[in-house]
Enzyme design. Structure first.
Site, mmCIF file in Angstrom:
data_model
loop_
_atom_site.group_PDB
_atom_site.id
_atom_site.type_symbol
_atom_site.label_atom_id
_atom_site.label_comp_id
_atom_site.label_asym_id
_atom_site.label_seq_id
_atom_site.Cartn_x
_atom_site.Cartn_y
_atom_site.Cartn_z
ATOM 1 N N ALA A 25 -9.009 -3.059 12.347
ATOM 2 C CA ALA A 25 -9.738 -3.835 13.356
ATOM 3 C C ALA A 25 -9.711 -3.209 14.744
ATOM 4 O O ALA A 25 -9.117 -3.750 15.681
ATOM 5 C CB ALA A 25 -9.201 -5.275 13.406
ATOM 6 N N ASP A 84 4.562 -1.025 -9.132
ATOM 7 C CA ASP A 84 4.521 0.087 -8.176
ATOM 8 C C ASP A 84 5.590 -0.113 -7.097
ATOM 9 O O ASP A 84 6.200 0.852 -6.637
ATOM 10 C CB ASP A 84 3.140 0.167 -7.520
ATOM 11 C CG ASP A 84 2.108 0.793 -8.451
ATOM 12 O OD1 ASP A 84 2.512 1.541 -9.370
ATOM 13 O OD2 ASP A 84 0.905 0.520 -8.271
ATOM 14 N N ASP A 129 -5.768 -3.635 16.021
ATOM 15 C CA ASP A 129 -4.591 -4.178 15.327
ATOM 16 C C ASP A 129 -3.592 -3.089 14.962
ATOM 17 O O ASP A 129 -2.392 -3.304 14.996
ATOM 18 C CB ASP A 129 -5.027 -4.924 14.059
ATOM 19 C CG ASP A 129 -5.593 -6.304 14.386
ATOM 20 O OD1 ASP A 129 -5.678 -6.629 15.588
ATOM 21 O OD2 ASP A 129 -5.939 -7.045 13.449
ATOM 22 N N ARG A 145 -7.654 1.161 20.325
ATOM 23 C CA ARG A 145 -7.279 -0.209 20.676
ATOM 24 C C ARG A 145 -7.614 -1.083 19.499
ATOM 25 O O ARG A 145 -8.749 -1.040 18.997
ATOM 26 C CB ARG A 145 -8.090 -0.724 21.863
ATOM 27 C CG ARG A 145 -7.443 -0.535 23.174
ATOM 28 C CD ARG A 145 -8.427 -0.825 24.273
ATOM 29 N NE ARG A 145 -8.102 -0.001 25.420
ATOM 30 C CZ ARG A 145 -7.359 -0.429 26.429
ATOM 31 N NH1 ARG A 145 -6.909 -1.660 26.462
ATOM 32 N NH2 ARG A 145 -7.080 0.379 27.425
ATOM 33 N N HIS A 193 10.648 1.518 -4.230
ATOM 34 C CA HIS A 193 12.067 1.313 -3.908
ATOM 35 C C HIS A 193 12.916 2.468 -4.435
ATOM 36 O O HIS A 193 13.778 2.981 -3.732
ATOM 37 C CB HIS A 193 12.572 -0.014 -4.495
ATOM 38 C CG HIS A 193 12.249 -1.199 -3.645
ATOM 39 N ND1 HIS A 193 11.033 -1.845 -3.701
ATOM 40 C CD2 HIS A 193 12.969 -1.841 -2.701
ATOM 41 C CE1 HIS A 193 11.026 -2.840 -2.827
ATOM 42 N NE2 HIS A 193 12.195 -2.859 -2.210
HETATM 43 P P1 NAP Z 1 3.591 -5.970 -2.452
HETATM 44 O O1 NAP Z 1 3.185 -6.910 -1.361
HETATM 45 O O2 NAP Z 1 4.103 -6.498 -3.726
HETATM 46 O O3 NAP Z 1 2.415 -4.906 -2.729
HETATM 47 C C1 NAP Z 1 1.105 -5.227 -2.620
HETATM 48 C C2 NAP Z 1 0.363 -4.700 -3.831
HETATM 49 O O4 NAP Z 1 0.147 -3.299 -3.697
HETATM 50 C C3 NAP Z 1 1.080 -4.917 -5.162
HETATM 51 O O5 NAP Z 1 0.146 -5.394 -6.073
HETATM 52 C C4 NAP Z 1 1.524 -3.518 -5.507
HETATM 53 O O6 NAP Z 1 1.652 -3.296 -6.891
HETATM 54 C C5 NAP Z 1 0.386 -2.712 -4.952
HETATM 55 N N1 NAP Z 1 0.609 -1.282 -4.766
HETATM 56 C C6 NAP Z 1 1.721 -0.635 -4.335
HETATM 57 N N2 NAP Z 1 1.496 0.686 -4.281
HETATM 58 C C7 NAP Z 1 0.229 0.883 -4.704
HETATM 59 C C8 NAP Z 1 -0.584 2.030 -4.876
HETATM 60 N N3 NAP Z 1 -0.139 3.249 -4.575
HETATM 61 N N4 NAP Z 1 -1.848 1.862 -5.324
HETATM 62 C C9 NAP Z 1 -2.326 0.643 -5.606
HETATM 63 N N5 NAP Z 1 -1.612 -0.482 -5.464
HETATM 64 C C10 NAP Z 1 -0.357 -0.356 -5.008
HETATM 65 O O7 NAP Z 1 4.681 -4.977 -1.824
HETATM 66 P P2 NAP Z 1 5.286 -3.709 -2.552
HETATM 67 O O8 NAP Z 1 5.163 -3.824 -4.017
HETATM 68 O O9 NAP Z 1 6.615 -3.470 -1.924
HETATM 69 O O10 NAP Z 1 4.307 -2.548 -2.075
HETATM 70 C C11 NAP Z 1 4.244 -2.126 -0.751
HETATM 71 C C12 NAP Z 1 2.845 -1.712 -0.517
HETATM 72 O O11 NAP Z 1 2.015 -2.855 -0.365
HETATM 73 C C13 NAP Z 1 2.640 -0.946 0.757
HETATM 74 O O12 NAP Z 1 2.969 0.397 0.615
HETATM 75 C C14 NAP Z 1 1.161 -1.179 1.014
HETATM 76 O O13 NAP Z 1 0.375 -0.133 0.474
HETATM 77 C C15 NAP Z 1 0.820 -2.434 0.251
HETATM 78 N N6 NAP Z 1 0.267 -3.418 1.155
HETATM 79 C C16 NAP Z 1 -1.049 -3.708 1.018
HETATM 80 C C17 NAP Z 1 -1.672 -4.565 1.900
HETATM 81 C C18 NAP Z 1 -3.127 -4.845 1.721
HETATM 82 O O14 NAP Z 1 -3.721 -4.365 0.743
HETATM 83 N N7 NAP Z 1 -3.753 -5.596 2.622
HETATM 84 C C19 NAP Z 1 -0.943 -5.169 2.934
HETATM 85 C C20 NAP Z 1 0.414 -4.851 3.040
HETATM 86 C C21 NAP Z 1 1.001 -3.963 2.150
HETATM 87 P P3 NAP Z 1 2.849 -3.943 -7.774
HETATM 88 O O15 NAP Z 1 2.509 -5.375 -7.938
HETATM 89 O O16 NAP Z 1 2.754 -3.166 -9.043
HETATM 90 O O17 NAP Z 1 4.136 -3.729 -7.039
#
Ligand code: NAP
Ligand code: MN
Length: 265
Positions: free
Chosen positions: A185, A45, A150, A148, A50
């Site tokens: 939070a 994803d 995070d 207020r 990207h």
């Molecule tokens: P990443 O750190 O590799 O992404 C975190 C996970 O989110 C990966 O497993 C990614 O899948 C998955 N993901 C991305 N879009 C998704 C969607 N629409 N539905 C379900 N899972 C999804 O960073 P990244 O791949 O660049 O993705 C950025 C995204 O990470 C942000 O948009 C945000 O949603 C997410 N994120 C999540 C958290 C959290 O859950 N606590 C914290 C920060 C960011 P792939 O492995 O297939 O890339």
């Protein structure tokens, strides 16, 4: 038809990327990284996120398809084994288009008349670089609450399965043109009060985040983070633009949710 293929950059994805390019060139399609009609992403994803940001200036003319070389993705929902089938579809048959809503974010600065407009496929998060985020949250022009805590996460329906889900937000079907605000939070006591539940806003209902303390803000759009001093407001609403996915076979959203989070049993 003009195409491009992007890769996460690991060996497996790169090999598959080259294979797809060769297949499509053999079918007489034109490789065009600048103005593709179809963008095929190989990886996860994140790879599709990207690619989306690379081609945001031509969303009306570009369709996206994602292949996953790791776990099943929400955007990357084709498996490498299906590549031959996919390539024939791309080259030989007209494909269906499915559109998903996007989030429009406008960041306005206190000392500049300038503003920055961004589109998110998953979400925008707003956090403070130091201490809590303290901000007014306005909905449709009225102050709704003082937040207020995070931070706040404003997600699209297709982003609702990502960060939003980890924050206890609901999973929304991408046919619902809407945005969801979820809290990170929040501080809740006799003095500070927030709604505590995720809110879903329909199209044309604007959410305005107006910081009340002059701290540096960390604004994240999907996978990239921007730091801002002196932010007047961050405006979020459903964007006019949509992302277009090329659909070659049905794989309903709820089925993807089940396969990703529940499994087969
Ligand atoms: P990443 O750190 O590799 O992404 C975190 C996970 O989110 C990966 O497993 C990614 O899948 C998955 N993901 C991305 N879009 C998704 C969607 N629409 N539905 C379900 N899972 C999804 O960073 P990244 O791949 O660049 O993705 C950025 C995204 O990470 C942000 O948009 C945000 O949603 C997410 N994120 C999540 C958290 C959290 O859950 N606590 C914290 C920060 C960011 P792939 O492995 O297939 O890339
Ligand atoms: Mn990733």
């Amino acid at each position: 038809m003009r195409f491009t293929v992007t890769s996460r950059g690991d060996d497996v994805s790169n090999t598959l990327q080259q294979k797809i390019k060769r297949y499509l060139l053999d079918f007489g399609l034109k490789l065009d990284e600048q103005e593709p009609d179809i963008v095929i992403t190989v990886g996860g994803d994140g790879t599709l996120l990207h690619a989306f940001h690379r081609y945001t200036s031509r969303l009306e003319d570009t369709a996206f398809v994602g292949i996953h070389t790791g776990h099943l993705g929400f955007y990357a929902d084709w498996v490498p084994d299906e590549v031959e089938k996919l390539v024939i579809h791309v080259a030989k048959t007209p494909y269906q288009i499915v559109e998903y809503p996007l989030l429009e974010v406008v960041v306005r600065h206190t000392d500049e008349s300038e503003s920055k407009r961004l589109l998110a496929l998953n979400e925008c998060t707003v956090k403070s670089q130091e201490g809590s985020l303290v901000s007014n949250v306005e909905i449709k022009g009225d102050v709704f609450e003082v937040f207020r805590g995070d931070g706040l996460c404003i997600s699209t329906p297709s982003g609702s399965t990502a960060y939003n889900k980890a924050l206890g937000g609901a999973i929304l079907h991408p046919s619902l043109a809407s945005i969801q605000i979820s809290e990170m939070a929040s501080i809740n006591n006799r003095v500070y009060r927030t709604i505590g539940s995720p809110l879903v806003l329909p199209q044309h209902h604007t959410c305005l985040i107006k910081p009340l303390n002059q701290v540096e803000l960390q604004v994240t759009i999907d996978h990239f983070t921007l730091a801002y001093k002196r932010v007047k407001s961050i405006q979020c609403r459903v964007a006019e633009e949509k992302i277009r996915f090329a659909r070659f076979r049905p794989f309903p959203f709820w089925k993807r949710v089940k396969e990703s989070f529940i499994g087969d049993s």
